[in-house]
Scaffold this active site. Structure first.
Site, PDB file in Angstrom:
ATOM      1  N   TRP A 161     -12.262   0.091 -37.717  1.00  0.00           N
ATOM      2  CA  TRP A 161     -12.023   0.006 -39.053  1.00  0.00           C
ATOM      3  C   TRP A 161     -11.464  -1.627 -39.372  1.00  0.00           C
ATOM      4  O   TRP A 161     -11.465  -1.998 -40.703  1.00  0.00           O
ATOM      5  CB  TRP A 161     -11.314   0.758 -39.544  1.00  0.00           C
ATOM      6  CG  TRP A 161     -10.027   1.308 -38.917  1.00  0.00           C
ATOM      7  CD1 TRP A 161      -9.595   2.156 -38.265  1.00  0.00           C
ATOM      8  CD2 TRP A 161      -8.802   0.712 -39.005  1.00  0.00           C
ATOM      9  NE1 TRP A 161      -8.441   2.306 -37.873  1.00  0.00           N
ATOM     10  CE2 TRP A 161      -7.823   1.300 -38.315  1.00  0.00           C
ATOM     11  CE3 TRP A 161      -8.201  -0.534 -39.783  1.00  0.00           C
ATOM     12  CZ2 TRP A 161      -6.506   0.666 -38.067  1.00  0.00           C
ATOM     13  CZ3 TRP A 161      -7.007  -1.002 -39.406  1.00  0.00           C
ATOM     14  CH2 TRP A 161      -6.005  -0.089 -38.819  1.00  0.00           C
ATOM     15  N   ASN A 162     -11.019  -2.377 -38.318  1.00  0.00           N
ATOM     16  CA  ASN A 162     -10.290  -3.358 -38.703  1.00  0.00           C
ATOM     17  C   ASN A 162     -11.392  -4.752 -39.172  1.00  0.00           C
ATOM     18  O   ASN A 162     -10.754  -5.408 -40.066  1.00  0.00           O
ATOM     19  CB  ASN A 162      -9.316  -3.699 -37.636  1.00  0.00           C
ATOM     20  CG  ASN A 162     -10.012  -4.307 -36.467  1.00  0.00           C
ATOM     21  OD1 ASN A 162     -10.871  -3.500 -35.926  1.00  0.00           O
ATOM     22  ND2 ASN A 162      -9.419  -5.203 -35.583  1.00  0.00           N
ATOM     23  N   LYS A 185     -22.252   3.768 -34.630  1.00  0.00           N
ATOM     24  CA  LYS A 185     -21.683   4.678 -35.376  1.00  0.00           C
ATOM     25  C   LYS A 185     -20.089   4.081 -36.006  1.00  0.00           C
ATOM     26  O   LYS A 185     -19.303   3.706 -35.041  1.00  0.00           O
ATOM     27  CB  LYS A 185     -21.026   5.817 -34.430  1.00  0.00           C
ATOM     28  CG  LYS A 185     -20.388   7.248 -35.200  1.00  0.00           C
ATOM     29  CD  LYS A 185     -18.938   6.762 -35.473  1.00  0.00           C
ATOM     30  CE  LYS A 185     -18.457   8.024 -36.449  1.00  0.00           C
ATOM     31  NZ  LYS A 185     -17.308   7.702 -36.911  1.00  0.00           N
ATOM     32  N   GLY A 238     -11.452  -0.362 -29.754  1.00  0.00           N
ATOM     33  CA  GLY A 238     -10.471   0.542 -30.508  1.00  0.00           C
ATOM     34  C   GLY A 238      -9.374   0.490 -29.592  1.00  0.00           C
ATOM     35  O   GLY A 238      -9.144  -0.518 -28.544  1.00  0.00           O
ATOM     36  N   LEU A 261     -10.308  -3.462 -26.069  1.00  0.00           N
ATOM     37  CA  LEU A 261      -9.315  -2.560 -26.435  1.00  0.00           C
ATOM     38  C   LEU A 261      -8.194  -3.087 -26.891  1.00  0.00           C
ATOM     39  O   LEU A 261      -8.084  -4.089 -27.527  1.00  0.00           O
ATOM     40  CB  LEU A 261      -8.788  -1.646 -25.260  1.00  0.00           C
ATOM     41  CG  LEU A 261     -10.016  -0.882 -24.382  1.00  0.00           C
ATOM     42  CD1 LEU A 261      -9.392  -0.066 -23.108  1.00  0.00           C
ATOM     43  CD2 LEU A 261     -10.694   0.076 -25.370  1.00  0.00           C
ATOM     44  N   CYS A 294      -6.660  -6.681 -32.925  1.00  0.00           N
ATOM     45  CA  CYS A 294      -6.446  -6.531 -31.518  1.00  0.00           C
ATOM     46  C   CYS A 294      -5.647  -7.617 -30.935  1.00  0.00           C
ATOM     47  O   CYS A 294      -4.782  -7.441 -30.020  1.00  0.00           O
ATOM     48  CB  CYS A 294      -7.542  -6.072 -30.612  1.00  0.00           C
ATOM     49  SG  CYS A 294      -9.017  -7.293 -30.783  1.00  0.00           S
ATOM     50  N   GLU A 392       1.161  -1.209 -29.616  1.00  0.00           N
ATOM     51  CA  GLU A 392       0.511  -2.059 -30.652  1.00  0.00           C
ATOM     52  C   GLU A 392       1.168  -1.367 -32.038  1.00  0.00           C
ATOM     53  O   GLU A 392       0.995  -0.072 -32.209  1.00  0.00           O
ATOM     54  CB  GLU A 392      -1.150  -1.782 -30.609  1.00  0.00           C
ATOM     55  CG  GLU A 392      -1.954  -2.615 -30.101  1.00  0.00           C
ATOM     56  CD  GLU A 392      -3.335  -2.974 -30.258  1.00  0.00           C
ATOM     57  OE1 GLU A 392      -3.942  -3.668 -30.726  1.00  0.00           O
ATOM     58  OE2 GLU A 392      -3.709  -1.506 -29.973  1.00  0.00           O
TER      59      GLU A 392
END
Length: 498
Positions: A161-162, A185, A238, A261, A294, A392
């Site tokens: 979503w970022n 997706k 993600g 990631l 990230c 994180e």
């Protein structure tokens, strides 16, 4: 949404599933709300794909591979990708408005990222007809051996979503260049921009089924897509924990994987650095994008002789950062994108203080703005084992720590399970090359931060991922290599005689 300065109002023409070149209702007709993180209010209602919709999308992608897309030469794929880039540029304002409404990203950042994705599609269009094999010399002169690169097949992308649209493009553009078909997706928090891209994709004239979008609020839908036996590769961006789960599901039917990631990226500032430049770099690395990237430079290690000067500079500027409506061009930092992440950042900050951290500025939510705002936060007196230094945060929080020697600084920078990116600030060219070699990260930025280009690979070491996005290698990630052996003599040998 509030009145916007210099931006168009967000509008999503087709809030449905995009499958096989058609706008479709979800099985059962379900829909879900997508929220504007600045207002905290619903701005669009999106079709909610069910696990049963996954079959339709994967089958449509497979049909495209077995049909016109699979037989299309790279030069024709390139023309379609260039047409898509033109449509993205034409509709830059409309697409950027959708991204900002859905994600809370600053409108100027959304415009910049939409401009970038047009460049990405053009770059990878240029590679679509340059995917080549090679001739391999065999010891037997009667054998002619060559290799060829072929599309890996149907690609499933599970998106974050970022930076929804940019990170979709990091996967989609090289996959299209390689000749793959694609099922995306998007995150349930930010489904809209993938659908906005699908509208332009449809107009560009790609064959039906090449690109499919399954917005869904259901984790079962994501799981069904990753586990689907018709999916040949899974590309995921993600968290590390979720990435491990995705990889385990994908390997159940031996699908290939690319995982981009988490990160806990260091900024390493040496005493010979330009202090003002380093201050700007630390600020950009953690407060750009509200820290929701990230590669955020969330740990700043500064050589002791200039530590106080850098700390003072970062704190002074952080206190003046203008927060507010991301749709206004004067806003410098927007909200956290989702309510769960807003709560998580506050929880982490509370724990940091309990563990002994000093709050140099910020330290919590800004209740005067509404929405999901965290004040730009600088923490000192943190320890290597503190939770805020290990995991994180994914918010506007930086930990600043002094160090004495080069060796100590490198050790501190590498003391993390992650290895996505790093920043290095020094005017000593010998030190730059010496330290860059020893930093355990997929990207080292020197006297700059947050730079990307379509031709430069990006990805992580250690717990930050598997594989690379961007650059020529990204196209190869979406291909399989085949070896072809040809007997050049007119007769074959009797296998039972020497």
């Amino acid at each position: 949404m509030s009145q916007m300065t210099g931006a168009v109002a967000p509008h999503l023409k087709h809030p449905e599933l995009y499958i096989g070149g058609q706008w479709e209702q979800a099985a059962g007709g379900k829909r879900f709300d997508t929220e504007n993180p600045y207002t905290g209010k619903t701005w669009a209602r999106i079709a909610d794909a069910a696990p049963s919709d996954v079959d339709r999308a994967v089958n449509a992608a497979r049909a495209a591979l077995d049909g016109p897309w699979g037989s299309m030469p790279g030069s024709q794929r390139a023309r379609l990708m260039i047409r898509l880039a033109e449509l993205i540029e034409r509709d830059l304002e409309a697409i950027a408005a959708v991204e900002t409404a859905d994600n809370g990203k600053l409108i100027k950042d959304s415009r910049w990222q939409v401009t970038l994705i047009a460049e990405w599609f053009r770059y990878f269009a240029g590679l679509a007809d340059k995917i080549e094999g090679r001739v391999v010399q065999d010891a037997n002169p009667a054998m002619f051996v060559y290799t060829r690169r072929e599309p890996i097949g149907v690609v499933a992308a599970i998106l974050p979503w970022n930076a929804p649209l940019l990170l979709l493009t990091f996967k989609l553009a090289p996959a299209l260049a390689a000749g793959c078909a694609f099922v995306a997706k998007p995150s349930e928090f930010t489904p809209a921009s993938a659908l906005a891209l699908a509208e332009r994709f449809h107009e560009a004239g790609f064959p039906p089924g090449v690109f499919n979008v399954l917005p869904s609020s259901s984790r079962e839908t994501s799981a069904a897509l990753v586990k689907h036996p018709g999916v040949d590769k899974v590309a995921f961006t993600g968290s590390t924990a979720t990435g491990i789960a995705v990889a385990q599901s994908a390997v159940s039917h031996l699908a290939r994987i690319t995982l981009e990631l988490g990160g806990k990226s260091p900024q390493l500032v040496f005493e010979d650095a330009d202090v003002d430049a380093a201050v700007n770099g630390v600020l950009a690395g953690i407060f750009g994008g509200t820290g929701q990237v990230c590669h955020a430079g969330s740990r700043a290690f500064v050589q002791r002789s200039i530590y106080q000067a850098v700390l003072d500079g970062v704190v002074a500027r952080a206190k003046t950062i203008k927060m507010g409506d991301p749709a206004l061009v004067e806003t410098e930092m927007g909200p956290i994108a989702t309510a769960p992440q807003f709560a998580k950042v506050q929880e982490i900050l509370g724990q940091a203080v309990q563990e002994g951290a000093t709050v140099a500025c910020g330290g919590g939510a800004d209740d005067g703005l509404g929405g999901y705002f965290i004040r730009p936060t600088v923490l000192t007196d943190v320890k290597a084992e503190d939770a805020v230094m290990r995991g994180e945060v994914f918010g506007p929080v930086v930990c600043m720590v002094p160090f004495d020697t080069e060796e100590e600084g490198i050790a501190m920078a590498n003391d993390t399970p992650y290895g996505l990116a790093s920043g290095l600030w020094s005017r000593d060219v010998q030190r730059v090359h010496r330290v860059a070699k020893r930093l355990k990260a997929g990207t080292v930025w020197v006297n700059t931060y947050r730079r990307f280009a379509p031709n430069v690979p990006f990805g992580g070491m250690k717990a930050s991922g598997i594989g690379r996005e961007n650059g020529i290698d990204a196209v190869l990630e979406y291909t399989e290599q085949k070896a072809v052996w040809i007997e050049l003599t007119p007769q074959s040998r009797d296998p039972f005689r020497v």
